[in-house]
Design a protein around this motif. Sequence first.
Motif, mmCIF file in Angstrom:
data_model
loop_
_atom_site.group_PDB
_atom_site.id
_atom_site.type_symbol
_atom_site.label_atom_id
_atom_site.label_comp_id
_atom_site.label_asym_id
_atom_site.label_seq_id
_atom_site.Cartn_x
_atom_site.Cartn_y
_atom_site.Cartn_z
ATOM 1 N N TYR A 1 54.804 36.218 31.811
ATOM 2 C CA TYR A 1 56.123 36.859 31.784
ATOM 3 C C TYR A 1 57.213 35.892 32.224
ATOM 4 C CZ TYR A 1 53.375 41.174 31.424
ATOM 5 O OH TYR A 1 52.497 42.157 31.026
ATOM 6 N N ASN B 1 51.209 31.811 38.135
ATOM 7 C CA ASN B 1 51.678 33.189 38.191
ATOM 8 C C ASN B 1 52.561 33.322 39.426
ATOM 9 O OD1 ASN B 1 52.168 35.900 38.361
ATOM 10 N ND2 ASN B 1 50.017 36.527 38.376
ATOM 11 N N SER C 1 53.559 46.201 41.358
ATOM 12 C CA SER C 1 52.343 46.560 40.634
ATOM 13 C C SER C 1 51.213 45.568 40.905
ATOM 14 C CB SER C 1 52.616 46.603 39.129
ATOM 15 O OG SER C 1 51.420 46.788 38.408
ATOM 16 N N LEU D 1 58.692 47.002 34.748
ATOM 17 C CA LEU D 1 59.013 45.614 35.036
ATOM 18 C C LEU D 1 59.983 45.058 34.003
ATOM 19 C CD1 LEU D 1 58.355 43.006 36.723
ATOM 20 C CD2 LEU D 1 56.750 42.456 34.872
ATOM 21 N N PHE E 1 54.141 35.757 40.633
ATOM 22 C CA PHE E 1 53.881 36.954 41.431
ATOM 23 C C PHE E 1 52.790 36.670 42.459
ATOM 24 C CE2 PHE E 1 55.378 38.705 37.303
ATOM 25 C CZ PHE E 1 56.514 39.351 37.760
ATOM 26 N N VAL F 1 54.075 48.788 33.323
ATOM 27 C CA VAL F 1 53.976 48.000 34.556
ATOM 28 C C VAL F 1 55.177 48.400 35.402
ATOM 29 C CG1 VAL F 1 53.854 45.707 35.593
ATOM 30 C CG2 VAL F 1 52.960 46.057 33.278
ATOM 31 N N ALA G 1 49.515 37.496 34.181
ATOM 32 C CA ALA G 1 50.892 37.973 34.341
ATOM 33 C C ALA G 1 51.891 36.829 34.452
ATOM 34 C CB ALA G 1 50.998 38.885 35.565
ATOM 35 N N LEU H 1 50.215 42.722 38.396
ATOM 36 C CA LEU H 1 50.952 41.465 38.268
ATOM 37 C C LEU H 1 50.296 40.316 39.026
ATOM 38 C CD1 LEU H 1 54.620 42.765 38.469
ATOM 39 C CD2 LEU H 1 53.300 42.124 36.441
#
Length: 252
Positions: free
Chosen positions: A86, A186, A75, A133, A188, A70, A83, A78
Motif C-alpha cells: 500500500y 511494511n 487493523s 484504510l 505498518f 481494512v 500490506a 496490516l
Amino acid sequence: MKTLLTPLFLCLCLAGAAGASDASEPSILLTLAQKECAAHPDQESCKNGYAVIKDRAGAFQYLLIPTDPVTGIESPALLDPRAGKYWSGAWRARSRLDALAGPILPPDMHGRIPREDVALAVNSPFARSQDQLHIHIDCVDGDVQKALRAVADTFEPGKWLSLSGGLKSHWYQATRLSEAELGQTNLFRLVADLRPDDPGLMGATTIVVVGAPGDDAANLYVLVDRVDPTNRDAANGEELMDHGCSVLGIGQ
C-alpha cells in the motif's frame, strides 16, 4: 488507548479531522474502491488489491484505498508483510498528481512535482471519518518541509529521531528510508515494532511519508505521531499536508 480519551476530546478530533468523506457514510471509500476496480480490473493498482481515486478535497489529492475491507491503521491485517504494497503503491501514485498539476507547473519542473513536495499520510482512528484504510497522497506543507530540511543532517541510518521542535506543534518521531526500502518494507510493521510490548498502540498512531530533496539514498522521511489528549493531538498526520499545494508556487 481509546478509553483514556474524554468525550470532549473525541468531539474535537472529529471536528478537526479533514475527513475524506462524510462521517455519516463511514464505508463509502470501500464502496468507491470496489466500484473503481470492478470497472477497471486491468489497472495495475486493482490487480494489486487497491484503487487510487481522486479525493474531493484539494486540487490534486488522491487516495489509495484497499478493495478488501481494512478498517484502518489499527487493523491487525496490516502487520502482514504483504500490506507494505500500500505504501509503495501510494508513492508510485504520486504520478497522478503530476498528471493534474503538470500543465500549470513552472517550466523548470518539467511537468513533474518534485519528490520533496509530496507527502503520504494515514490518520489515526481519532482523526478520520472513514472506517476503511486510505492513504492520502498530496503536497507537503511548506513549513513542515522547511523543518525537515533543518534537521536533515542529524539522521543516522536505521535510527529514529525525536523531532525536538515538533511539527505543527505535535511531537513526531522520524527516520529515513530509500524508495527501494519503501518497496521492501511494511511501514505498518516497522512502526508497530517501535513498541512491541504494546501492539494496541497502532490504534492511536499516524504515519506520514515525505520526500527528501537531493540524491541521498535515504530520500524519504517516515514520521510517526501518537494520540496525546493533553496536547489535543489526535494523531492526524494529514496536518502535515497542504491540500492547496502552495509549496508548488502555482497559486492553488
